[in-house]
Design a protein around this motif. Sequence first.
Motif, PDB file in Angstrom:
ATOM      1  N   THR A  96       0.857  -1.363   0.109  1.00 54.63           N
ATOM      2  CA  THR A  96       0.285   0.161   0.219  1.00 54.63           C
ATOM      3  C   THR A  96       1.120   1.409   0.169  1.00 54.63           C
ATOM      4  O   THR A  96       0.339   2.512  -0.711  1.00 54.63           O
ATOM      5  CB  THR A  96      -0.901  -0.196   1.220  1.00 54.63           C
ATOM      6  OG1 THR A  96      -1.427  -1.234   1.021  1.00 54.63           O
ATOM      7  CG2 THR A  96      -1.722   1.199   0.911  1.00 54.63           C
ATOM      8  N   VAL A  97       2.277   1.144   0.896  1.00 55.45           N
ATOM      9  CA  VAL A  97       3.066   2.075   1.140  1.00 55.45           C
ATOM     10  C   VAL A  97       3.241   2.853  -0.576  1.00 55.45           C
ATOM     11  O   VAL A  97       4.051   3.936  -1.102  1.00 55.45           O
ATOM     12  CB  VAL A  97       3.974   2.314   2.196  1.00 55.45           C
ATOM     13  CG1 VAL A  97       4.595   3.009   2.091  1.00 55.45           C
ATOM     14  CG2 VAL A  97       2.867   2.401   3.052  1.00 55.45           C
ATOM     15  N   ASP A  98       3.935   1.501  -1.329  1.00 52.03           N
ATOM     16  CA  ASP A  98       4.443   1.538  -1.927  1.00 52.03           C
ATOM     17  C   ASP A  98       3.375   1.974  -3.626  1.00 52.03           C
ATOM     18  O   ASP A  98       4.273   2.879  -4.288  1.00 52.03           O
ATOM     19  CB  ASP A  98       4.990   0.678  -2.469  1.00 52.03           C
ATOM     20  CG  ASP A  98       6.383   0.190  -4.243  1.00 52.03           C
ATOM     21  OD1 ASP A  98       7.468   0.689  -4.066  1.00 52.03           O
ATOM     22  OD2 ASP A  98       5.240  -0.248  -4.794  1.00 52.03           O
ATOM     23  N   ALA A  99       2.534   1.633  -3.675  1.00 47.81           N
ATOM     24  CA  ALA A  99       1.368   2.295  -4.385  1.00 47.81           C
ATOM     25  C   ALA A  99       0.880   3.883  -4.586  1.00 47.81           C
ATOM     26  O   ALA A  99       0.640   4.367  -5.425  1.00 47.81           O
ATOM     27  CB  ALA A  99       0.269   1.570  -4.229  1.00 47.81           C
ATOM     28  N   ARG A 100       1.478   3.704  -2.988  1.00 46.65           N
ATOM     29  CA  ARG A 100       1.216   5.816  -3.182  1.00 46.65           C
ATOM     30  C   ARG A 100       2.429   6.591  -2.981  1.00 46.65           C
ATOM     31  O   ARG A 100       2.778   7.519  -3.601  1.00 46.65           O
ATOM     32  CB  ARG A 100       0.683   5.683  -1.469  1.00 46.65           C
ATOM     33  CG  ARG A 100       0.723   7.375  -0.895  1.00 46.65           C
ATOM     34  CD  ARG A 100      -0.844   7.433   0.113  1.00 46.65           C
ATOM     35  NE  ARG A 100       0.180   6.808   0.929  1.00 46.65           N
ATOM     36  CZ  ARG A 100       0.929   6.941   1.663  1.00 46.65           C
ATOM     37  NH1 ARG A 100       1.309   8.296   1.744  1.00 46.65           N
ATOM     38  NH2 ARG A 100       1.156   6.140   2.911  1.00 46.65           N
ATOM     39  N   ILE A 101       3.811   5.607  -2.480  1.00 42.80           N
ATOM     40  CA  ILE A 101       4.618   6.884  -2.854  1.00 42.80           C
ATOM     41  C   ILE A 101       5.840   5.908  -4.019  1.00 42.80           C
ATOM     42  O   ILE A 101       7.359   6.291  -3.716  1.00 42.80           O
ATOM     43  CB  ILE A 101       5.305   7.134  -1.710  1.00 42.80           C
ATOM     44  CG1 ILE A 101       5.814   6.247  -0.717  1.00 42.80           C
ATOM     45  CG2 ILE A 101       4.374   8.230  -0.845  1.00 42.80           C
ATOM     46  CD1 ILE A 101       6.363   6.152   0.730  1.00 42.80           C
ATOM     47  N   GLY A 102       5.520   5.216  -4.151  1.00 44.40           N
ATOM     48  CA  GLY A 102       6.782   3.637  -4.524  1.00 44.40           C
ATOM     49  C   GLY A 102       7.434   4.730  -6.144  1.00 44.40           C
ATOM     50  O   GLY A 102       8.660   4.322  -6.463  1.00 44.40           O
TER      51      GLY A 102
END
Length: 390
Positions: A96-102
């Motif tokens: 989820t974090v990677d989808a937002r700021i990856g």
Amino acid sequence: MTVPAPRVRRRPRTPGRLLPLLLTTALLLPVAFLVGQAHELVDTDRDVVARERLGVEYLRALGPVTDALVDAQSAAVTGRPLRRDTLDQAVERAATVDARIGGELSTSERWAGLRAKLEALPERALTDREAAFTVYGEVTDLLLALHNKVRETSGLIRDTGVDAYFLQDGVAEEMPEAMVAAGRLTDLAVLMNRRSEAERLQSLSQLATLRAAALQPANDLANNLRAVVENTESADLGANVLTPFDAYQRAVETMALHSQPVDQAGTVDTTRLLAARNEAQQAAKQLQPVLLDEIDRLLAERLDGLDRDRLLILGAGGLAALLLVGLAVNTWMSRPRDTSAAPAAGDAPAPPPGVRWDTAGARPMEPPPALQPVGQVHEPDRWRPFDAAR
């Protein structure tokens, strides 16, 4: 009789009145340029700090993945049941974090490869524990590479603050490497006790290599934290860090002690070694969020300072522009108006008819006295008494 020359009509001083406006415009241009340049530099620094905070957020999501992966490796090597639910939950949060700021950190491609490896791990423990040790080793290498990628692309590795630099170096590089190396060390000790005596003796060099790989990053982490605690201005950092840090350091030293063979056959006391590794892992779990919170606090304070600098720059530029415009308006309004009827300031009043000016033009000249004939001068008859009786 001299007739005075007619006064020349004065032209309005338009060029003189436009000069302040031209000077104001000429001064406003460099002021606007300097304000724009300073504002752009502040915005650039602010973008750098904001990107570093994204790196801290990403590292915070990778911490549980590292813990769960090391536990899964130990379970696979020792033959214990795997707890895939913990690993799966950690992977989902990191995804989820990677989808937002990856995309901004350029980690999406590397995370996709790591996630594919994580999802390909077997649901059950492998019958070949040596193969499990190798498979999990490849996945942990990808995880450590992702940690380094986040440090590079977020700019944390180039942070100019002393405290922030040592903290990020410890929590983003030394701690994951130490945890992974500690897991490999204990897992190799378990595998060595299952091998033959000849193979066990041959594996002692590999065990020594993993022991050094676990101790070196732990010692580097200790040095980094010691430098930060001694030089930091935060009153809460020392108290929050010292307790879990001391527990972690004692557990690492105990782990290094119990990783030594207890006999000439190369047998290792895996029970005590696993207990020491669990203590080190628990202390690291408590220490990691404290360090990440401190890094985020330092970066947030830096952002606040940059916001204040930006407001000061805009305020100073606006004040300089107002002063220049006010000066130009005041100069424009204070100039006298030209009229054709009224004499200019400092001009002498026109002489009356028949009066001439002297050559210096300072005062009018009196007319010369009239000429009289030479000889006896007869005064005009005056009014005498009793003349009326004549």
